[in-house]
Scaffold this motif. Sequence first.
Motif, PDB file in Angstrom:
ATOM      1  N   LEU A  13       0.831  -1.204   0.000  1.00  0.00           N
ATOM      2  CA  LEU A  13       0.000   0.000   0.000  1.00  0.00           C
ATOM      3  C   LEU A  13       0.866   1.254   0.000  1.00  0.00           C
ATOM      4  O   LEU A  13       0.526   2.246  -0.646  1.00  0.00           O
ATOM      5  CB  LEU A  13      -0.957  -0.025   1.189  1.00  0.00           C
ATOM      6  CG  LEU A  13      -2.038  -1.114   1.120  1.00  0.00           C
ATOM      7  CD1 LEU A  13      -2.845  -1.149   2.412  1.00  0.00           C
ATOM      8  CD2 LEU A  13      -2.946  -0.931  -0.086  1.00  0.00           C
ATOM      9  N   CYS A  14       1.995   1.190   0.697  1.00  0.00           N
ATOM     10  CA  CYS A  14       2.948   2.311   0.668  1.00  0.00           C
ATOM     11  C   CYS A  14       3.491   2.516  -0.743  1.00  0.00           C
ATOM     12  O   CYS A  14       3.571   3.646  -1.226  1.00  0.00           O
ATOM     13  CB  CYS A  14       4.107   2.072   1.633  1.00  0.00           C
ATOM     14  SG  CYS A  14       3.654   2.038   3.365  1.00  0.00           S
ATOM     15  N   LEU A  17       0.878   4.181  -2.820  1.00  0.00           N
ATOM     16  CA  LEU A  17       0.780   5.607  -2.478  1.00  0.00           C
ATOM     17  C   LEU A  17       1.904   6.407  -3.125  1.00  0.00           C
ATOM     18  O   LEU A  17       1.668   7.445  -3.748  1.00  0.00           O
ATOM     19  CB  LEU A  17       0.818   5.781  -0.956  1.00  0.00           C
ATOM     20  CG  LEU A  17       0.889   7.215  -0.434  1.00  0.00           C
ATOM     21  CD1 LEU A  17      -0.364   7.993  -0.794  1.00  0.00           C
ATOM     22  CD2 LEU A  17       1.094   7.204   1.073  1.00  0.00           C
ATOM     23  N   CYS A  76       4.844  12.174   5.117  1.00  0.00           N
ATOM     24  CA  CYS A  76       3.628  12.827   5.600  1.00  0.00           C
ATOM     25  C   CYS A  76       3.874  14.321   5.830  1.00  0.00           C
ATOM     26  O   CYS A  76       3.086  15.171   5.382  1.00  0.00           O
ATOM     27  CB  CYS A  76       3.167  12.148   6.886  1.00  0.00           C
ATOM     28  SG  CYS A  76       1.596  12.742   7.515  1.00  0.00           S
ATOM     29  N   ASN A 160      -2.396  12.900   0.913  1.00  0.00           N
ATOM     30  CA  ASN A 160      -1.333  11.991   1.356  1.00  0.00           C
ATOM     31  C   ASN A 160      -1.236  11.901   2.875  1.00  0.00           C
ATOM     32  O   ASN A 160      -0.771  10.890   3.399  1.00  0.00           O
ATOM     33  CB  ASN A 160       0.032  12.445   0.826  1.00  0.00           C
ATOM     34  CG  ASN A 160       0.138  12.295  -0.659  1.00  0.00           C
ATOM     35  OD1 ASN A 160      -0.462  11.418  -1.257  1.00  0.00           O
ATOM     36  ND2 ASN A 160       0.893  13.182  -1.278  1.00  0.00           N
ATOM     37  N   LEU A 163      -3.615   9.206   4.309  1.00  0.00           N
ATOM     38  CA  LEU A 163      -3.196   7.922   3.732  1.00  0.00           C
ATOM     39  C   LEU A 163      -1.862   7.455   4.316  1.00  0.00           C
ATOM     40  O   LEU A 163      -1.666   6.264   4.571  1.00  0.00           O
ATOM     41  CB  LEU A 163      -3.106   8.033   2.208  1.00  0.00           C
ATOM     42  CG  LEU A 163      -4.427   8.278   1.477  1.00  0.00           C
ATOM     43  CD1 LEU A 163      -4.183   8.508  -0.011  1.00  0.00           C
ATOM     44  CD2 LEU A 163      -5.394   7.130   1.703  1.00  0.00           C
ATOM     45  N   THR A 164      -0.953   8.390   4.546  1.00  0.00           N
ATOM     46  CA  THR A 164       0.339   8.032   5.133  1.00  0.00           C
ATOM     47  C   THR A 164       0.186   7.641   6.599  1.00  0.00           C
ATOM     48  O   THR A 164       0.868   6.726   7.071  1.00  0.00           O
ATOM     49  CB  THR A 164       1.345   9.183   4.979  1.00  0.00           C
ATOM     50  OG1 THR A 164       1.401   9.566   3.600  1.00  0.00           O
ATOM     51  CG2 THR A 164       2.732   8.761   5.420  1.00  0.00           C
TER      52      THR A 164
END
Length: 190
Positions: A13-14, A17, A76, A160, A163-164
Amino acid sequence: MTGRWQMMVALSLCVALFSANWTALYVAQQAISRDLHLTSAAGVWLIYLYPAALLAVLIPVKGRLSVLLLGLGAFCLASFGAALAPNGAMLIGCRAGQGLAAAIALRAGFELAREHFRGTEWGPALVLPVALAVPALIAGPVIGGVITDYLSFRWVFLINVPLTVVALVLVALFTPRRAPHPHPHPHPRA
């Protein structure tokens, strides 16, 4: 799903992103240049500095989990700074920070995963991040365009942040604290 596969999902997932973030600015760059009065040269820096900074992935790291979490935290913060950037210079600096932070997190994450997936398991473990990275790279311009059309280019960066934070929590929760032993110890015969 075992802890190490949960860790691999979190790392993937990272990767998704970071991949979507790479290409999201291809469409948003026009709005950014207009709103912040960027020159053509500054617009080029804005687009290509992120992938150039990702080359830092070649730098070896120590302390894999802590460095991974540090890289995610820095990503982030750089994203938040980019969302609030009052001018092109600060935005370009934050974009470079995003790329460096993503590179640090990627390198630490893949070295961490390499500790948990050995031998013939390594290839199948890599399928998941690649399977998410490719569609994320393709979706990035669509995401950037939709966000820019309906909100503001600043939301391309601001999205972001949550999400981060989710990625940080997932990585922290699902990363096994110890790598498996390379060879099981035989039990003594009685």
